[in-house]
Design a protein around this motif. Sequence first.
Motif, PDB file in Angstrom:
ATOM      1  N   VAL A  62       0.862  -1.181   0.000  1.00  0.00           N
ATOM      2  CA  VAL A  62       0.000   0.000   0.000  1.00  0.00           C
ATOM      3  C   VAL A  62       0.900   1.233   0.000  1.00  0.00           C
ATOM      4  O   VAL A  62       1.816   1.324   0.816  1.00  0.00           O
ATOM      5  CB  VAL A  62      -0.923   0.016   1.236  1.00  0.00           C
ATOM      6  CG1 VAL A  62      -1.785   1.268   1.250  1.00  0.00           C
ATOM      7  CG2 VAL A  62      -1.790  -1.236   1.277  1.00  0.00           C
ATOM      8  N   GLN A  63       0.655   2.152  -0.922  1.00  0.00           N
ATOM      9  CA  GLN A  63       1.429   3.385  -1.020  1.00  0.00           C
ATOM     10  C   GLN A  63       0.464   4.561  -0.889  1.00  0.00           C
ATOM     11  O   GLN A  63       0.018   5.125  -1.887  1.00  0.00           O
ATOM     12  CB  GLN A  63       2.177   3.436  -2.354  1.00  0.00           C
ATOM     13  CG  GLN A  63       3.135   2.283  -2.535  1.00  0.00           C
ATOM     14  CD  GLN A  63       3.706   2.222  -3.947  1.00  0.00           C
ATOM     15  OE1 GLN A  63       3.216   2.851  -4.875  1.00  0.00           O
ATOM     16  NE2 GLN A  63       4.758   1.440  -4.095  1.00  0.00           N
ATOM     17  N   LEU A  64       0.131   4.902   0.364  1.00  0.00           N
ATOM     18  CA  LEU A  64      -0.850   5.959   0.602  1.00  0.00           C
ATOM     19  C   LEU A  64      -0.404   7.295   0.033  1.00  0.00           C
ATOM     20  O   LEU A  64      -1.222   8.050  -0.483  1.00  0.00           O
ATOM     21  CB  LEU A  64      -1.140   6.081   2.094  1.00  0.00           C
ATOM     22  CG  LEU A  64      -1.894   4.897   2.714  1.00  0.00           C
ATOM     23  CD1 LEU A  64      -2.079   5.105   4.211  1.00  0.00           C
ATOM     24  CD2 LEU A  64      -3.229   4.691   2.035  1.00  0.00           C
ATOM     25  N   HIS A  65       0.895   7.605   0.101  1.00  0.00           N
ATOM     26  CA  HIS A  65       1.392   8.874  -0.439  1.00  0.00           C
ATOM     27  C   HIS A  65       1.178   8.969  -1.947  1.00  0.00           C
ATOM     28  O   HIS A  65       1.047  10.055  -2.496  1.00  0.00           O
ATOM     29  CB  HIS A  65       2.879   9.050  -0.095  1.00  0.00           C
ATOM     30  CG  HIS A  65       3.765   8.027  -0.740  1.00  0.00           C
ATOM     31  ND1 HIS A  65       3.906   6.741  -0.238  1.00  0.00           N
ATOM     32  CD2 HIS A  65       4.521   8.083  -1.861  1.00  0.00           C
ATOM     33  CE1 HIS A  65       4.728   6.060  -1.019  1.00  0.00           C
ATOM     34  NE2 HIS A  65       5.115   6.850  -2.004  1.00  0.00           N
ATOM     35  N   ASP A  67      -1.381   7.267  -3.376  1.00  0.00           N
ATOM     36  CA  ASP A  67      -2.789   6.926  -3.573  1.00  0.00           C
ATOM     37  C   ASP A  67      -2.931   5.676  -4.439  1.00  0.00           C
ATOM     38  O   ASP A  67      -3.769   5.609  -5.334  1.00  0.00           O
ATOM     39  CB  ASP A  67      -3.540   8.104  -4.198  1.00  0.00           C
ATOM     40  CG  ASP A  67      -5.053   7.966  -4.091  1.00  0.00           C
ATOM     41  OD1 ASP A  67      -5.537   7.283  -3.165  1.00  0.00           O
ATOM     42  OD2 ASP A  67      -5.758   8.540  -4.946  1.00  0.00           O
ATOM     43  N   SER A  68      -2.051   4.680  -4.170  1.00  0.00           N
ATOM     44  CA  SER A  68      -2.086   3.464  -4.982  1.00  0.00           C
ATOM     45  C   SER A  68      -1.812   2.230  -4.139  1.00  0.00           C
ATOM     46  O   SER A  68      -1.361   2.320  -3.002  1.00  0.00           O
ATOM     47  CB  SER A  68      -1.072   3.555  -6.124  1.00  0.00           C
ATOM     48  OG  SER A  68       0.245   3.514  -5.629  1.00  0.00           O
ATOM     49  N   GLN A  81      -4.536   2.709  -8.955  1.00  0.00           N
ATOM     50  CA  GLN A  81      -4.416   4.097  -8.529  1.00  0.00           C
ATOM     51  C   GLN A  81      -5.770   4.654  -8.132  1.00  0.00           C
ATOM     52  O   GLN A  81      -6.801   4.128  -8.523  1.00  0.00           O
ATOM     53  CB  GLN A  81      -3.834   4.946  -9.659  1.00  0.00           C
ATOM     54  CG  GLN A  81      -2.445   4.548 -10.049  1.00  0.00           C
ATOM     55  CD  GLN A  81      -1.909   5.376 -11.210  1.00  0.00           C
ATOM     56  OE1 GLN A  81      -2.663   5.870 -12.047  1.00  0.00           O
ATOM     57  NE2 GLN A  81      -0.596   5.522 -11.263  1.00  0.00           N
ATOM     58  N   VAL A  83      -7.065   4.865  -5.097  1.00  0.00           N
ATOM     59  CA  VAL A  83      -7.769   4.036  -4.108  1.00  0.00           C
ATOM     60  C   VAL A  83      -8.339   4.845  -2.952  1.00  0.00           C
ATOM     61  O   VAL A  83      -9.310   4.435  -2.328  1.00  0.00           O
ATOM     62  CB  VAL A  83      -6.862   2.904  -3.583  1.00  0.00           C
ATOM     63  CG1 VAL A  83      -6.540   1.926  -4.691  1.00  0.00           C
ATOM     64  CG2 VAL A  83      -5.598   3.451  -2.951  1.00  0.00           C
ATOM     65  N   GLY A  84      -7.762   5.996  -2.661  1.00  0.00           N
ATOM     66  CA  GLY A  84      -8.232   6.804  -1.542  1.00  0.00           C
ATOM     67  C   GLY A  84      -9.589   7.432  -1.770  1.00  0.00           C
ATOM     68  O   GLY A  84     -10.295   7.757  -0.819  1.00  0.00           O
ATOM     69  N   SER A  85      -9.984   7.602  -3.017  1.00  0.00           N
ATOM     70  CA  SER A  85     -11.257   8.254  -3.314  1.00  0.00           C
ATOM     71  C   SER A  85     -12.371   7.274  -3.665  1.00  0.00           C
ATOM     72  O   SER A  85     -13.475   7.689  -3.997  1.00  0.00           O
ATOM     73  CB  SER A  85     -11.065   9.254  -4.455  1.00  0.00           C
ATOM     74  OG  SER A  85     -10.598   8.586  -5.598  1.00  0.00           O
ATOM     75  N   LYS A  90     -10.984   2.097   1.482  1.00  0.00           N
ATOM     76  CA  LYS A  90      -9.996   2.104   2.561  1.00  0.00           C
ATOM     77  C   LYS A  90      -9.925   0.795   3.347  1.00  0.00           C
ATOM     78  O   LYS A  90      -8.829   0.362   3.695  1.00  0.00           O
ATOM     79  CB  LYS A  90     -10.237   3.287   3.486  1.00  0.00           C
ATOM     80  CG  LYS A  90      -9.918   4.616   2.805  1.00  0.00           C
ATOM     81  CD  LYS A  90      -9.711   5.711   3.810  1.00  0.00           C
ATOM     82  CE  LYS A  90      -9.685   7.065   3.206  1.00  0.00           C
ATOM     83  NZ  LYS A  90      -8.662   7.454   2.348  1.00  0.00           N
ATOM     84  N   LEU A  93      -7.312  -1.704   2.058  1.00  0.00           N
ATOM     85  CA  LEU A  93      -5.920  -1.292   1.951  1.00  0.00           C
ATOM     86  C   LEU A  93      -5.026  -1.859   3.050  1.00  0.00           C
ATOM     87  O   LEU A  93      -4.376  -1.121   3.782  1.00  0.00           O
ATOM     88  CB  LEU A  93      -5.832   0.239   1.928  1.00  0.00           C
ATOM     89  CG  LEU A  93      -6.613   0.918   0.810  1.00  0.00           C
ATOM     90  CD1 LEU A  93      -6.426   2.416   0.865  1.00  0.00           C
ATOM     91  CD2 LEU A  93      -6.219   0.379  -0.545  1.00  0.00           C
TER      92      LEU A  93
END
Length: 145
Positions: A62-65, A67-68, A81, A83-85, A90, A93
């Motif tokens: 998980v690469q929150l910075h 968003d992927s 890509q 994934v946050g929206s 969430k 993740l």
Amino acid sequence: MSEAGSSEVEKKRPPPVKVLSGQLRAAGNRGPSSGEGCVLRLAGGRSLPVSLVWMQGTVMEVQLHADSVLLMDETGTFTVQGVGSVPRGKPCLSPGKYVMVMGVIQAVSPEPVIRAVKMADLSELAALHRRMWKLEVEDLQHVLA
């Protein structure tokens, strides 16, 4: 007015096609003049144009910075890509979760990249989903091609 225009585009978009990451990696790009997506090469010389996909895999990273998230299915890895929206994205993740993702193809090579539209956690019945996935992919593609 722009809302009506975008809904018309969405109505024209075909339903998602179940695919494996290896199929996307081997697919041919449609080219800049034909829009997004790729063409899957299927058995018997058949082909299937695809832009919206349905994929399943295990969360590897998980690469929150960014968003992927990096997922892996039985044929390789792919990146998802946005994934946050995604609504309810969430809870999906966490490394080790088995998830479904529906999204738009952004790239097929060197690694498939999908922009998420929908995600769901399938971890509760992961063993069943994993066993059935390749058969579901083959069945749907056979019907569509």
